[in-house]
Design an enzyme around this catalytic site. Structure first.
Site, mmCIF file in Angstrom:
data_model
loop_
_atom_site.group_PDB
_atom_site.id
_atom_site.type_symbol
_atom_site.label_atom_id
_atom_site.label_comp_id
_atom_site.label_asym_id
_atom_site.label_seq_id
_atom_site.Cartn_x
_atom_site.Cartn_y
_atom_site.Cartn_z
ATOM 1 N N GLU A 18 0.864 -1.189 0.000
ATOM 2 C CA GLU A 18 0.000 0.000 0.000
ATOM 3 C C GLU A 18 0.897 1.235 0.000
ATOM 4 O O GLU A 18 1.806 1.352 0.822
ATOM 5 C CB GLU A 18 -0.875 0.005 1.261
ATOM 6 N N TYR A 50 -6.608 7.001 -0.075
ATOM 7 C CA TYR A 50 -7.404 8.190 -0.433
ATOM 8 C C TYR A 50 -7.467 9.076 0.808
ATOM 9 O O TYR A 50 -7.493 8.567 1.930
ATOM 10 C CB TYR A 50 -8.825 7.782 -0.823
ATOM 11 N N HIS A 94 -8.211 3.252 -2.848
ATOM 12 C CA HIS A 94 -9.119 3.295 -1.710
ATOM 13 C C HIS A 94 -10.168 4.359 -2.016
ATOM 14 O O HIS A 94 -9.865 5.406 -2.577
ATOM 15 C CB HIS A 94 -8.372 3.671 -0.435
ATOM 16 N N ARG A 124 -14.210 3.795 5.574
ATOM 17 C CA ARG A 124 -14.994 4.933 6.078
ATOM 18 C C ARG A 124 -14.202 6.228 6.130
ATOM 19 O O ARG A 124 -14.708 7.299 5.824
ATOM 20 C CB ARG A 124 -15.522 4.617 7.484
ATOM 21 N N GLY A 125 -12.911 6.146 6.544
ATOM 22 C CA GLY A 125 -12.168 7.372 6.843
ATOM 23 C C GLY A 125 -12.507 7.829 8.253
ATOM 24 O O GLY A 125 -13.362 7.231 8.921
ATOM 25 N N LYS A 198 -20.520 -6.085 6.883
ATOM 26 C CA LYS A 198 -19.826 -5.423 5.766
ATOM 27 C C LYS A 198 -19.475 -6.450 4.683
ATOM 28 O O LYS A 198 -19.617 -6.180 3.490
ATOM 29 C CB LYS A 198 -18.562 -4.760 6.343
#
Ligand code: FAD
Length: 322
Positions: A18, A50, A94, A124-125, A198
């Site tokens: 990542e 992101y 993302h 979600r952030g 989820k």
């Protein structure tokens, strides 16, 4: 190709990475320098984070304070397209709920679809500080599950407005899991129940938050399986390289650093990177022997420590350097 297909077809553990986009004003060549090193290890896919907007204050020469609201690290979609084109590696952008309306998210998904990008990690952030105005116009996703549902709706040809004969997208969707529990969840069992929802909403695989204690991962996987979660659960690892990580990582990522690791680093701080590489190598060996489907390395800036770890692992031909 979809991430889940990579895992289905893999004959040996997959090593993925990542990265983060450069800060606003940075150059894409900074990222390409890292990617030039990473792609030598044949990663099946590389995630690109992101970032929501943040507010910051600037003191002007007359002493007044000016407030700015900016995304510090824009460019995720462009970077993913560039990576796919330049290296032929599957990018995993993302997408986050925080700071994006559903309408903006739909547009981003349309762009990703046109670019031939098959994967998204739905996250979600975290809530911004109170200075960032939220969702001026439009509707928004509150939890990652809502974002997963929006993506699955588009996979079923359902856009936010009814569109006759709308094109169905075909995204593979990854979601986040927390071996040491998400910091807001009351307990691990409740967090795993949310994770199951989820996954049931369309999460194809799980990538975990970083951890330094493998027992937490194995316990988490056992509990997920007991809860009926059957998708791959990929351990996410970061190599500790500095003494200050002992405070920084628990504070920002809500994780524990085992006493043995912190004591070793405190006793020999100048050697923190070597200690971190050795710790991470032992983690990887144990995780892979314990059946983990691969390792996902959080590289952040410099990939070298993670690559040093990979060099020490008894991996098969596909991961060996080109
Ligand atoms: P969610 O799955 O929505 O869960 C958040 C919390 O809400 C949990 O406590 C959960 O138990 C609870 N919950 C879930 N559903 C509900 C519900 N319906 N009602 C009530 N409670 C609920 N951040 C970024 O800004 N950009 C990134 O690119 C990014 N990438 C990441 C990648 C990975 C692999 C991981 C592990 C994290 C990443 N993060 C990123 C950080 C992430 O945004 C935060 O950890 C965030 O706090 C939670 O995101 P989530 O998707 O796990 O949230």
């Amino acid at each position: 190709m979809k991430v889940i297909e990579h895992y289905d077809k893999a004959s040996e553990p997959l090593i993925s990475f990542e990265i983060i986009p450069p800060k606003r004003g940075g150059s894409v060549s900074e990222v390409f320098e890292s990617l030039d090193k990473i792609v030598k290890y044949n990663p099946p896919f590389i995630d690109v984070t992101y970032h929501a907007a943040e507010s910051y204050f600037e003191e002007l020469p007359d002493g007044t304070i000016k407030r700015h609201i900016k995304r510090k690290r824009p460019g995720t979609i462009g970077l993913c397209a560039a990576m796919k084109h330049k290296y032929g590696v599957d990018p995993v952008p993302h997408l986050i709920c925080e700071g994006f309306t559903k309408e903006e998210t739909e547009d981003a998904l349309i762009e990703l679809n046109y670019l031939g990008i098959d994967n998204v990690l739905a996250i979600r952030g975290d809530a911004p500080d109170d200075n960032v105005p939220r969702y001026k116009n439009g509707t928004y996703n509150e939890y990652a599950i809502d974002l997963v549902s929006q993506i699955q709706d588009m996979n079923d040809g359902k856009y936010l407005e009814d569109i006759v004969n709308a094109h169905e997208t075909n995204f593979c969707v990854g979601v986040a899991g927390y071996p040491e529990k998400h910091f807001e969840a009351p307990n691990l069992d409740r967090d795993i129940a949310r994770l199951k929802e989820k996954v049931d909403a369309g999460g194809d695989y799980i990538v975990t938050q970083m951890f330094f204690d493998n027992d937490a991962y194995f316990r988490f996987v056992d509990k997920c399986r007991e809860a009926g979660i059957e998708v791959p659960i990929v351990p996410g690892l970061k190599v500790l390289t500095r003494e200050r990580h002992l405070n920084f990582l628990p504070k920002f990522f809500h994780l524990n650093i085992p006493k043995a690791l912190s004591e070793e680093v405190i006793a020999d701080p100048d050697n923190a990177q070597n200690i971190g590489i050795e710790w991470s190598t032992q983690q990887c060996i144990e995780l892979l022997e314990g059946g983990a489907p691969g390792i996902h390395f959080y590289v952040m800036g410099d990939p070298t420590p993670a690559l040093d770890v990979i060099d020490k692992l008894p991996l098969g031909a596909t991961v060996k350097k080109k």
